[in-house]
Write an enzyme that holds these catalytic residues in place. Sequence first.
Site, mmCIF file in Angstrom:
data_model
loop_
_atom_site.group_PDB
_atom_site.id
_atom_site.type_symbol
_atom_site.label_atom_id
_atom_site.label_comp_id
_atom_site.label_asym_id
_atom_site.label_seq_id
_atom_site.Cartn_x
_atom_site.Cartn_y
_atom_site.Cartn_z
ATOM 1 C CE LYS A 196 31.527 -17.411 -44.042
ATOM 2 N NZ LYS A 196 31.158 -18.806 -44.512
ATOM 3 C CD GLU A 202 22.274 -6.137 -50.575
ATOM 4 O OE1 GLU A 202 23.461 -6.414 -50.561
ATOM 5 O OE2 GLU A 202 21.371 -6.804 -51.227
ATOM 6 N N GLY A 255 26.913 -18.577 -43.346
ATOM 7 C CA GLY A 255 25.950 -17.377 -42.967
ATOM 8 C C GLY A 255 24.359 -17.533 -42.417
ATOM 9 C CG HIS A 372 -8.975 -14.457 -39.032
ATOM 10 N ND1 HIS A 372 -10.331 -14.896 -38.893
ATOM 11 C CD2 HIS A 372 -8.332 -15.135 -37.845
ATOM 12 C CE1 HIS A 372 -10.589 -15.396 -37.746
ATOM 13 N NE2 HIS A 372 -9.490 -15.391 -36.754
HETATM 14 O O1 F6P Z 1 23.604 -13.359 -50.799
HETATM 15 C C1 F6P Z 1 23.372 -14.528 -49.885
HETATM 16 C C2 F6P Z 1 24.273 -14.426 -48.701
HETATM 17 O O2 F6P Z 1 25.372 -14.694 -48.942
HETATM 18 C C3 F6P Z 1 23.990 -15.358 -47.545
HETATM 19 O O3 F6P Z 1 24.060 -16.768 -47.597
HETATM 20 C C4 F6P Z 1 24.364 -14.533 -46.457
HETATM 21 O O4 F6P Z 1 23.840 -14.839 -45.079
HETATM 22 C C5 F6P Z 1 24.161 -13.120 -46.725
HETATM 23 O O5 F6P Z 1 24.334 -13.103 -48.281
HETATM 24 C C6 F6P Z 1 24.831 -12.097 -46.140
HETATM 25 O O6 F6P Z 1 26.393 -12.233 -46.392
HETATM 26 P P1 F6P Z 1 27.533 -11.659 -45.573
HETATM 27 O O7 F6P Z 1 27.267 -12.028 -44.310
HETATM 28 O O8 F6P Z 1 28.724 -12.167 -46.064
HETATM 29 O O9 F6P Z 1 27.270 -10.034 -45.655
#
Ligand code: F6P
Length: 509
Positions: A196, A202, A255, A372
């Site tokens: 978003k 990451e 998000g 289980h």
């Molecule tokens: O760190 C939480 C968050 O902001 C979530 O709410 C969101 O879904 C995720 O990180 C990923 O964010 P983005 O879509 O901006 O990479």
Amino acid sequence: MAGTIDLGKADAGWAALAALPRPTLAALFAEAGRVEGYSTDLALPGGTIRFDLSKTHLDAAVEAALIDIAEAMQFDALRAALFAGEVVNPSEGRAAEHIAQRGIGKDASVEEAARFHERMRALVEAIHEGVLGDVKSLIHIGIGGSALGPALAIDALARKNSKVAVHVVSNIDGCALEAAFAQCDPATTLIAVASKTFTTTETILNANSAIEWLLDAGIADPGGRVIALTAAPDKAVEWGVDETRVLPFQESVGGRYSLWSSIGFPVAMALGWQGFAEFLDGAAAIDRHFADTPLAENVCVRAAFSDLYYTQARGCQTRACFAYDERLKLLPSYLQQLEMESNGKSVRADGTPLGRPSAPVTWGGVGTDAQHAVFQLLHQGTHLIPVDFIAAIMPGDDLDTAHHVGLLSNCFAQGAALMAGRASTDGNRNYPGDRPSATILCEALNPATLGALIAFHEHRTFANAAMLGINPFDQFGVELGKDIARSIGQAGVDFDASTTALLEAAGLA
Ligand code: F6P
């Protein structure tokens, strides 16, 4: 939002709820019409879904008390504000327009969402027709709401006959991306970068490494293999994605509510556009039910009432969801973000202390495996844990029907056993019973019913938040850890002794 929240009345309502008599499930079942009164069959585009709450401790008195609280909390006005596209996320000054993606809400937002969908549809169909060459795989890079929904929907709906093999990669741990690379041929692979904000560490690191992987394989124009799914198109273009391959969505789509927007691109790539459209239709049917049905007959609200009864009046700190369907094994992880990131707050929307429990911990697994592993605690442990069972009448497999008969029999047996228990004079062999569960039984699992299931949980989460006065659409709690991670390695930044020692041990300080 019209009207004023009456916290005094709500507090009195919560106290009244906790003081109500507590008939056992056996006593509730002794009353005529228990199953009919607490089960709802919703006829939806992909088939009927039964929401059976009869094995919970909801009764007329509990529901009446919760309806009083709903009035005090201006529930109807807040729900109307959600559907009108008004600001329901005050800390960020935004509407929450995931429903506009499904064709419901403020006209301008619905029209904009439809335009974005048309753009996505054109690209999906062009790729399927071969405009980007032979595409066999798609590596979808995103995290949180930009990954959990696509992973769930693809695992649920595209195990067979997928138009392209989708690999969802979220973790910054390179092992995740390497595993996807190992299953793909760079020459026939596209990369979707889903974010978003288009700033998430990451995702950007993984996207950079994916470009490197394409380059290393001799792909002449690796950028030409990338599609961006984002509410920040400028940032995607700045990063290097050609504007024609940027699929935008609206800033007002949160998000964890974004699967319906261009974040659903890999779902449309796997199912084809028709399947994605059915997914949206299923969700829209639940939107209409949630928007138009009085609280006492509203499945999303009644499920939230059950959640609230257990957390607020019975001291339950967790709720569990067990999917008796291998295709839904990622549903508990999806629900964890939806419910815990939305409602895991200690303050109300206006920043004042909540003063009562907020969201329970959502956890769960897949049946029959979980039986289980963790069901011992459900049947005989000291925690009272409300459980949801989710299953489909039509099997997802083509094997001997013994598989599906066994699956459903086990699912229903667990709910029955939790409720009835079995008395024994031997303490080790005594099952106390009176343990609550709800069962959500789909006629079939398909794009429309999955869309409905997810939208049901979205509105259940909203209903929980509205009853407590929480803003379910922000997530400031995730920021502190990100800030600290960014500061590691910077000069002049000090940590506690334990963290410093860990950093030294790992060679990071
Ligand atoms: O760190 C939480 C968050 O902001 C979530 O709410 C969101 O879904 C995720 O990180 C990923 O964010 P983005 O879509 O901006 O990479």
